[in-house]
Design an enzyme around this catalytic site. Structure first.
Site, PDB file in Angstrom:
ATOM      1  N   ASP A  92       0.884  -1.238   0.049  1.00 39.20           N
ATOM      2  CA  ASP A  92       0.213  -0.138  -0.092  1.00 39.20           C
ATOM      3  C   ASP A  92       0.972   1.243  -0.071  1.00 39.20           C
ATOM      4  O   ASP A  92       1.888   1.177   0.748  1.00 39.20           O
ATOM      5  CB  ASP A  92      -0.754  -0.186   1.259  1.00 39.20           C
ATOM      6  N   HIS A 141       4.537  -7.720  -0.035  1.00 44.41           N
ATOM      7  CA  HIS A 141       4.056  -9.080  -0.600  1.00 44.41           C
ATOM      8  C   HIS A 141       4.701  -8.976  -2.114  1.00 44.41           C
ATOM      9  O   HIS A 141       5.145  -8.252  -2.857  1.00 44.41           O
ATOM     10  CB  HIS A 141       2.596  -8.783  -0.795  1.00 44.41           C
ATOM     11  N   SER A 164       8.901   3.514   4.706  1.00 43.04           N
ATOM     12  CA  SER A 164       9.793   3.949   3.895  1.00 43.04           C
ATOM     13  C   SER A 164       9.328   3.736   2.576  1.00 43.04           C
ATOM     14  O   SER A 164       8.153   4.046   1.995  1.00 43.04           O
ATOM     15  CB  SER A 164      11.091   3.345   4.060  1.00 43.04           C
TER      16      SER A 164
END
Length: 285
Positions: free
Chosen positions: A92, A148, A252
């Protein structure tokens, strides 16, 4: 350096590694049960975390670090359907830069290139990404911070590069030369298989001030310890979109590199803007 913002100029003398280690230690301390909702709630409100998506209620997280690395409720981030050359978002975040890799370079911000060979410090074959694509995904403190797998494929290598810990924000990306190749980072590389055959993808998780911890999922280590500054071969372990790749301890940036013989016909689905885990970033045209 005189044109740098004052905050960056002060960071030149701030002990960034020591400060980051201290912040990590504090974030990992277990909070008394009666204080968790009050202490963690302040963080939630300050940064706008969406706790309705979290796997567990706020009081179940024993520390700030546990909250920050929280999992989401199952099913909240479905992967885009597989298609030829599909690459899905590993995080995200916000897509802040993208483009072609030319002369071994990617663009950090206007007028600030950086080297792919230096970014993949322990990979002697980084030239195979020439002519491919880079996509830079920034995570803010409010975002979900697990990383992921973006493709279907076979994992070939993981690594870690010791480096500095500059912040990774608008001020840094527009003023600090070679920011991503200077900062501490972890790398994960896979060959595409099935619908992604012909691609090779490298995910580079870049640390930052107070964000030194980048953890590669143990599945890819096979019981080994990731070196402080080096790489490990991976014996073509299969991976699928959505599998756990790693975790940021605080937030980050992830730089995705897309190469391989199929990269010339790979096309991004978007070049900027917000993205979510599993959202399609591009495919073969």
């Amino acid at each position: 350096m005189t044109s740098w913002p004052l905050s960056l100029s002060l960071l030149r003398v701030y002990p960034k590694k020591l400060g980051s280690a201290a912040a990590g230690w504090a974030a990992g301390r277990t909070l008394p049960g009666g204080l968790r909702e009050a202490v963690l709630g302040r963080f939630v409100r300050a940064y706008g975390l969406d706790m309705a998506e979290a796997e567990r209620p706020l009081a179940d997280y024993p520390s700030l670090q546990a909250l920050f690395t929280r999992r989401l409720k199952p099913g909240l981030r479905p992967q885009a359907p597989e298609a030829p050359g599909c690459v899905n978002s590993p995080v995200d975040g916000l897509l802040i830069a993208s483009g072609r890799i030319q002369a071994g370079r990617a663009i950090q911000a206007k007028g600030l290139p950086y080297g792919i060979g230096e970014l993949l410090k322990h990979d002697p074959g980084a030239a195979r990404f020439e002519g491919g694509h880079y996509l830079t995904l920034y995570l803010s403190p409010r975002d979900y911070h697990r990383i992921h797998v973006p493709i279907r494929g076979l994992v070939t290598a993981v690594g870690r590069v010791e480096g500095e810990l500059w912040p990774v924000n608008d001020a840094s990306t527009t003023h600090v030369p070679r920011l991503y190749e200077r900062n501490r980072r972890a790398t994960w590389v896979a060959l595409g298989a099935g619908p992604d055959e012909g691609l090779e993808v490298a995910a580079v998780a870049v640390g930052a001030t107070h964000v030194g911890g980048v953890i590669i999922d143990g599945r890819w280590l096979s019981g080994r310890t990731l070196p402080r500054d080096g790489s490990l071969p991976v014996d073509l372990l299969p991976c699928a979109p959505g599998d756990d790749l790693g975790t940021f301890q605080f937030g980050s940036t992830v730089v995705l590199l897309i190469g391989g013989p199929g990269a010339a016909r790979w096309e991004p689905a978007l070049t900027a803007g917000p993205v979510r885990v599993g959202q399609r970033l591009g495919l073969f045209r």
